[in-house]
Each structure stands twice: as C-alpha cells, then as structure tokens.
Design an enzyme around this catalytic site. Structure first.
Site, PDB file in Angstrom:
ATOM      1  N   GLY A   1       0.832  -1.187   0.000  1.00  0.00           N
ATOM      2  CA  GLY A   1       0.000   0.000   0.000  1.00  0.00           C
ATOM      3  C   GLY A   1       0.869   1.240   0.000  1.00  0.00           C
ATOM      4  O   GLY A   1       2.054   1.193   0.340  1.00  0.00           O
ATOM      5  N   CYS A   2       0.288   2.377  -0.372  1.00  0.00           N
ATOM      6  CA  CYS A   2       1.081   3.607  -0.443  1.00  0.00           C
ATOM      7  C   CYS A   2       1.610   4.004   0.931  1.00  0.00           C
ATOM      8  O   CYS A   2       2.821   4.167   1.116  1.00  0.00           O
ATOM      9  CB  CYS A   2       0.270   4.734  -1.081  1.00  0.00           C
ATOM     10  SG  CYS A   2      -1.300   5.099  -0.285  1.00  0.00           S
ATOM     11  N   TYR A   3       0.731   4.156   1.907  1.00  0.00           N
ATOM     12  CA  TYR A   3       1.190   4.557   3.240  1.00  0.00           C
ATOM     13  C   TYR A   3       2.127   3.517   3.871  1.00  0.00           C
ATOM     14  O   TYR A   3       3.169   3.874   4.434  1.00  0.00           O
ATOM     15  CB  TYR A   3      -0.004   4.790   4.167  1.00  0.00           C
ATOM     16  CG  TYR A   3      -0.903   5.946   3.788  1.00  0.00           C
ATOM     17  CD1 TYR A   3      -0.410   7.244   3.671  1.00  0.00           C
ATOM     18  CD2 TYR A   3      -2.261   5.749   3.580  1.00  0.00           C
ATOM     19  CE1 TYR A   3      -1.247   8.303   3.350  1.00  0.00           C
ATOM     20  CE2 TYR A   3      -3.107   6.810   3.262  1.00  0.00           C
ATOM     21  CZ  TYR A   3      -2.597   8.089   3.145  1.00  0.00           C
ATOM     22  OH  TYR A   3      -3.425   9.126   2.833  1.00  0.00           O
ATOM     23  N   PHE A  61       7.450  10.513  -0.784  1.00  0.00           N
ATOM     24  CA  PHE A  61       7.423   9.745  -2.030  1.00  0.00           C
ATOM     25  C   PHE A  61       6.110  10.025  -2.756  1.00  0.00           C
ATOM     26  O   PHE A  61       5.199  10.652  -2.211  1.00  0.00           O
ATOM     27  CB  PHE A  61       7.593   8.245  -1.769  1.00  0.00           C
ATOM     28  CG  PHE A  61       6.599   7.639  -0.794  1.00  0.00           C
ATOM     29  CD1 PHE A  61       5.565   6.825  -1.230  1.00  0.00           C
ATOM     30  CD2 PHE A  61       6.718   7.870   0.572  1.00  0.00           C
ATOM     31  CE1 PHE A  61       4.670   6.269  -0.339  1.00  0.00           C
ATOM     32  CE2 PHE A  61       5.825   7.306   1.482  1.00  0.00           C
ATOM     33  CZ  PHE A  61       4.802   6.504   1.023  1.00  0.00           C
TER      34      PHE A  61
END
Length: 312
Positions: free
Chosen positions: A117-119, A288
């Site tokens: 996942g992104c986080y 990011f």
C-alpha cells in the site's frame, strides 16, 4: 525468436492502472494486453485474458482482485496484485524489494506478489530496519501520521477536486478516525511490530505525493538508541538500493519543511531522521509519490524483477 512476455493489466482504467500502462508504454521487452471497454466487465473474457498472459497486474478493488485470482487455472501465470486483498497473506510475497537483501530474488521467483500500500511503503521502510536491529522494540506503541495527495482516494476523490465542484473541495481532510484503516495490519505485520500502531491518514488539496512521519521519544527506545544510531541503521540498510535514499543528517538538520510533492513522477522514496537531543525526541519521515513508489512505480519495479531484472 523468443516471444516477449505478455503482461495483462486488469483494471487499467483506474488511477493505478492508467499510471502502470503509461510507464510501460513503448517498452519493447514485453507485450501489453488490455481489454476494450465492452469486455472489461465480462467475467469470461477477463478469465480468458488472465489465463492467456504470462504476468497479470491486478488494479482492482479487493473483492474483484480475489475473484480474478480465483479464475486462474493456468499454473504458469504470475500475478502482481495492486489491491490490498493479499498484503498480509503469508502465501503471497510482499512486493517491497528493499525489505531485505533477499527480497528481490523472492519477488523474481514468486507466482504471487502483493504490491505494498502507499502509506505502508513509507511506514515499513522506516520501521522494519529499526525493529530488526533492536533499536525499536516490537512492543513499542507506534504512531504514524501521513498526508497524501487526493489521488490516493481514487476516482471519487479526484473528481471531487478536479470536477465541476473542485473549487469547493476541502483543502485538508483527516480521515481514518475510527482507527480501522485497512493499511494498519499491513504496517504492523511487515514492520515487525507486535501490536497495532495508531495510523492517522489525511488528504491534502494537491494531486499526488505523500509525506509520512513517525514521532519517537528517545527515553522509550532501547538503551543506547539515538537519532544518530537510527539514521546509521537506515543508511546501512538501504545502501546500494536504487530507489530508497536516506537524507544526510546535515541536510535534515538544515531542513525547514518537507514537500510531499518533491518526488512526484519518480519511483524514489526519501527517508529522513530529524532529532532534538535536548528534548530527547526523534521524528522519522518519508517522502514519495503515492502514484509512484506508493503504487504504479512499485508495480513496475516488481514486474521488472519478475522479468529477470534484479536491481534492488
């Protein structure tokens, strides 16, 4: 002549799928398979496509991703799942190549890879090396705060900000207030934490990019831990990696702010350690692109590993 691998993007009209398609456009070492609009919701046609390809990249909601995997009958098909459906499944390889030195080879040989996942990408990158080195206890009560661009909320959030009513879209939204965000178990498992962290995400009024932070009190860390040692640990862990960089301490000391959009359009992840010895406090940070290293960039990085490119 050997036929180049066939890559099927299932769900290529969503935010992540479109970005992956764009990143792969023009590549001559692979062939892309996507379905026309009239066939995208045709279960039989999708099953035929996924069983015909060499590598499938799933850019689907969780339930649809599980259905797609269940439809695979060809044992040779490899899968990269960009949904959160399999991120804590022990039968799937976690698609964060920088997890440790052996992870790229695990991804390269895997039949099933779950894209992070992104986080969690930022949180796991910061926490796991410290936990493994004994500089942060597994039982430590961790708090993670992160602000993402609104594209992290998918089509609905993009439409809210870029559609006709965009001028009225909120500048900042804190969410996950019930402390049940689906990324939390992923962070805990892959960071090596024994207890669930508090995770509080937010959206800002910018399209993409993430700044994530984890505050720590030095007196709660194992004996001998300090900002300098935490930084040295991260620097050693990511030395030689192509896509993760650790800010030099001098640069962090001189910084007055962090721009969540600084690495947009790249697959880079920048980690930072900010410390105040007088107050005994440390702040770990990650910057990011939520559509880059946090999603499509990571998927392409994993795809390249599965295609035989072993850069870490």
């Amino acid at each position: 002549m050997t036929t180049s691998p066939l890559v099927f993007i299932d769900g290529d009209q969503g935010t992540t799928g479109l970005q992956i398609h764009e990143r792969l456009r023009g590549r001559t070492d692979l062939r892309l398979l996507t379905l026309p609009d009239t066939e995208r919701k045709n279960a039989a046609r999708r099953a035929e496509a996924i069983n015909h390809c060499d590598i499938a990249i799933l850019c689907l909601p969780d339930a649809a991703a599980r259905e797609a995997v269940a439809a695979i009958t060809n044992p040779a098909v490899q899968v990269i799942d960009a949904s959160s459906a399999h991120r804590t499944d022990p039968q799937w390889v976690y698609g964060f190549p920088e997890l440790d030195a052996a992870q790229p080879a695990r991804i390269a040989s895997a039949q099933r890879v779950s894209n992070p996942g992104c986080y969690p990408t930022g949180a796991v990158a910061l926490l796991r090396p410290l936990v493994q080195a004994g500089l942060l206890g597994r039982e430590h009560a961790v708090t993670v705060h992160a602000v993402s661009g609104y594209s992290g909320g998918g089509r609905a959030r993009v439409e809210e900000h870029e559609g006709p009513g965009g001028a009225q879209a909120p500048a900042f939204q804190l969410y996950g207030l019930k402390l049940e965000h689906k990324h939390t178990p992923e962070i805990a498992q892959h960071a090596g934490l024994a207890q669930r962290p508090i995770f509080l995400p937010a959206y800002g009024a910018f399209r993409q990019g993430i700044v994530l932070s984890i505050p720590l009190f030095v007196h709660q860390l194992p004996a001998g831990a300090s900002g300098e040692r935490l930084h040295a640990c991260l620097q050693q862990h990511y030395a030689g990696t192509a896509h993760v960089e650790v800010m030099p301490l001098a640069q962090a000391e001189a910084a007055e702010h962090l721009d969540p959009q600084a690495l947009n359009g790249t697959n880079q992840l920048r980690l930072g350690v900010f410390s105040n010895a007088r107050h005994g406090q440390v702040l770990l940070t990650a910057v990011f692109d939520n559509l880059g290293k946090g999603a499509s960039g990571a998927a392409v990085q994993n795809l390249d590993l599965m295609l035989g490119r072993f850069a870490r």
